[in-house]
Design a protein around this motif. Structure first.
Motif, PDB file in Angstrom:
ATOM      1  N   GLN A  50       0.836  -1.201   0.000  1.00 32.84           N
ATOM      2  CA  GLN A  50       0.000   0.000   0.000  1.00 32.84           C
ATOM      3  C   GLN A  50       0.874   1.255   0.000  1.00 32.84           C
ATOM      4  OE1 GLN A  50      -3.635   0.151   0.062  1.00 32.84           O
ATOM      5  NE2 GLN A  50      -3.023   2.220  -0.561  1.00 32.84           N
ATOM      6  N   GLU A  52       3.934   1.486  -1.143  1.00 27.88           N
ATOM      7  CA  GLU A  52       4.565   1.567  -2.460  1.00 27.88           C
ATOM      8  C   GLU A  52       3.586   2.130  -3.489  1.00 27.88           C
ATOM      9  OE1 GLU A  52       6.664  -1.419  -5.752  1.00 27.88           O
ATOM     10  OE2 GLU A  52       6.210  -2.150  -3.738  1.00 27.88           O
ATOM     11  N   MET A  53       2.341   1.691  -3.442  1.00 26.97           N
ATOM     12  CA  MET A  53       1.342   2.169  -4.379  1.00 26.97           C
ATOM     13  C   MET A  53       1.045   3.650  -4.161  1.00 26.97           C
ATOM     14  SD  MET A  53      -2.492   0.717  -5.170  1.00 26.97           S
ATOM     15  CE  MET A  53      -3.280   1.700  -3.889  1.00 26.97           C
ATOM     16  N   SER A  57       1.505   6.491  -6.860  1.00 25.71           N
ATOM     17  CA  SER A  57       0.372   7.335  -7.256  1.00 25.71           C
ATOM     18  C   SER A  57       0.755   8.815  -7.203  1.00 25.71           C
ATOM     19  CB  SER A  57      -0.819   7.072  -6.335  1.00 25.71           C
ATOM     20  OG  SER A  57      -1.279   5.744  -6.473  1.00 25.71           O
ATOM     21  N   LYS A  78       0.704  -0.149 -13.484  1.00 23.40           N
ATOM     22  CA  LYS A  78       1.324  -0.894 -12.381  1.00 23.40           C
ATOM     23  C   LYS A  78       0.491  -0.773 -11.104  1.00 23.40           C
ATOM     24  CE  LYS A  78       5.685  -1.543  -9.953  1.00 23.40           C
ATOM     25  NZ  LYS A  78       7.094  -1.064  -9.789  1.00 23.40           N
ATOM     26  N   THR A  79      -0.021   0.453 -10.837  1.00 26.40           N
ATOM     27  CA  THR A  79      -0.835   0.624  -9.633  1.00 26.40           C
ATOM     28  C   THR A  79      -2.117  -0.206  -9.703  1.00 26.40           C
ATOM     29  OG1 THR A  79      -1.944   2.593 -10.538  1.00 26.40           O
ATOM     30  CG2 THR A  79       0.031   2.952  -9.174  1.00 26.40           C
ATOM     31  N   MET A  82      -1.219  -3.512  -8.589  1.00 22.34           N
ATOM     32  CA  MET A  82      -0.955  -3.488  -7.147  1.00 22.34           C
ATOM     33  C   MET A  82      -2.264  -3.472  -6.350  1.00 22.34           C
ATOM     34  SD  MET A  82       2.256  -0.840  -7.180  1.00 22.34           S
ATOM     35  CE  MET A  82       2.701  -0.939  -5.458  1.00 22.34           C
ATOM     36  N   LYS A  83      -3.281  -2.765  -6.875  1.00 25.83           N
ATOM     37  CA  LYS A  83      -4.586  -2.749  -6.216  1.00 25.83           C
ATOM     38  C   LYS A  83      -5.167  -4.146  -6.109  1.00 25.83           C
ATOM     39  CE  LYS A  83      -6.107   1.933  -7.355  1.00 25.83           C
ATOM     40  NZ  LYS A  83      -7.076   2.746  -8.154  1.00 25.83           N
TER      41      LYS A  83
END
Length: 423
Positions: A50, A52-53, A57, A78-79, A82-83
């Motif tokens: 989280q 890193e995301m 962002s 990429k995000t 990651m979600k």
């Protein structure tokens, strides 16, 4: 419910103390600790991803400002991935937490250091006793006295409902009401605030005081509404303080309550369950306290002394037993049972249990308190006791006070019932 900190920091002690309750917690404690380690690892992984995301962002906006649209779009993609990872991790974390909770509720409360080892009632320790055992010739048991003087109709109860649901009549009903009022008045005299609780509770209330899931099969369940008939007023009264943060200055909080009680586990055979000895529905006055952890065992002593005063005022021979580990409830840390002597049955009858649960119920209830000026909360201690359960008190009063002239009513009850003799 024991806290994770208790289990993790005192693993060996938890296992050893639960052996007093004849409960081998070794495998369960190991599983709880392993599952908690997995939970922490899952939480750390989810938190790291989280973070890193979030950083990525924030960078996306800057990339767009700098005209680096291709890099920004790659970062957005990429995000998105990651979600999905975080979603999977969160689902796994919730499943682990649920599994951990299911294991934690299987551990009984730790017994107090003074609890003796033992497997059953025969290993309980007598603490003290009082009163003279009545010497009666040809004493009738209470079920025969109830029929002789038309006080209680057991057969009518069977017709209306079933075994274990007696009908009190005439002076029997008035004596029952007199006992209830006497017990309530005695409790309020020493500072208990009376409440009149519901007779049905929800699952959260049953869980909060430890009846669920441990004693689910012993409670009457109203399936359509998913409610439970209370086995004791302890359940609704203690749950008044569920999800409550108290000030230390408010402690101890003292409540008393009369209620009908409902228990499915009552037996149906033999002299030990005949008459009023064991019922599915019975009346009881309960005393409940919420106490500071530093004072809860002094509070327990005052509760035991209060119950002792009741049986003494009724003129009944009594004794107090410290329950051994094998005879204690799932939730109790220390329990004292009161018994009164039955002249006709020539045996002792249990009429009260007075217990300290320490923080076991409070942890389930999320019942906490704050010291003055402190931000941190602590778990309170909860205690309760029967003061008193009526069926066996009624049985002993009828049996011990019988004579050729009739049954003498204890002097303290006369103002409440309006008569001093049943004849």
């Amino acid at each position: 419910m024991l806290t994770l900190r208790q289990i993790q920091e005192n693993k060996a002690e938890v296992i050893e103390r639960l052996r007093i309750k004849n409960f081998d917690a070794t495998a369960l404690v190991d599983e709880i600790i392993a599952l908690d380690q997995r939970r922490k690892a899952q939480q750390a992984e989810a938190d790291g991803l989280q973070a890193e995301m979030n950083a990525l962002s924030r960078a996306i906006g800057q990339l767009f400002k700098e005209g680096k649209a291709e890099e920004a779009n790659a970062a957005k993609e990429k995000t998105g991935g990651m979600k999905e990872q975080i979603k999977v991790l969160t689902t796994g974390l919730e499943e682990t937490e649920q599994a951990l909770q299911q294991l934690l509720v299987q551990l009984p409360n730790l017994p107090h250091a003074s609890v003796p080892a033992g497997k059953g009632a025969e290993d309980n320790e007598e603490v003290r006793s009082g009163g003279d055992l009545p010497q009666l010739k040809e004493a009738l048991p209470h079920w025969e006295l109830a029929r002789k003087y038309d006080l209680i109709d057991f057969e009518l109860g069977v017709k209306l409902t079933g075994a274990g649901f007696p009908v009190y009549k005439g002076k029997g009903a008035r004596l029952q009401r007199a006992l209830i009022n006497f017990f309530l008045d005695e409790a309020t005299k020493v500072g208990y605030e009376e409440v009149l609780p519901p007779l049905l509770v929800n699952e959260d209330s049953g869980f909060g005081t430890g009846q669920l899931p441990d004693k689910e099969g012993q409670m009457y369940h109203v399936g359509v509404d998913n409610l439970y008939l209370i086995p004791t007023a302890e359940v609704p009264v203690t749950n008044i303080y569920r999800d409550v943060i108290l000030n230390a200055a408010q402690l101890p909080i003292r409540n008393c309550a009369y209620s009908a009680c409902f228990r499915r586990e009552a037996g149906s055979y033999g002299k030990d369950v005949r008459g009023l000895n064991r019922l599915h529905q019975f009346d009881k006055v309960e005393i409940v306290q919420v106490a500071h952890p530093d004072a809860s065992y002094k509070v327990l002593d005052t509760m035991v002394a209060h119950v002792q005063s009741l049986v003494e005022k009724l003129g009944l021979p009594w004794r107090i037993l410290r329950l051994c580990g094998g005879d204690m409830s799932f939730t109790s840390a220390l329990t004292f049972d009161f018994e009164v002597y039955s002249a006709a049955q020539e045996r002792w009858l249990e009429v009260s249990s007075v217990s300290n649960f320490e923080s076991f119920q409070a942890n389930r209830l999320k019942l906490r308190f704050k010291e003055e000026g402190e931000k941190k909360t602590q778990l309170a201690h909860t205690l309760n006791g029967s003061a008193l359960a009526l069926p066996r008190i009624m049985a002993a009063l009828l049996e011990n006070n019988q004579s050729e002239a009739g049954i003498k009513v204890p002097e303290v009850l006369v103002p409440f019932c309006g008569f001093d003799m049943i004849s």
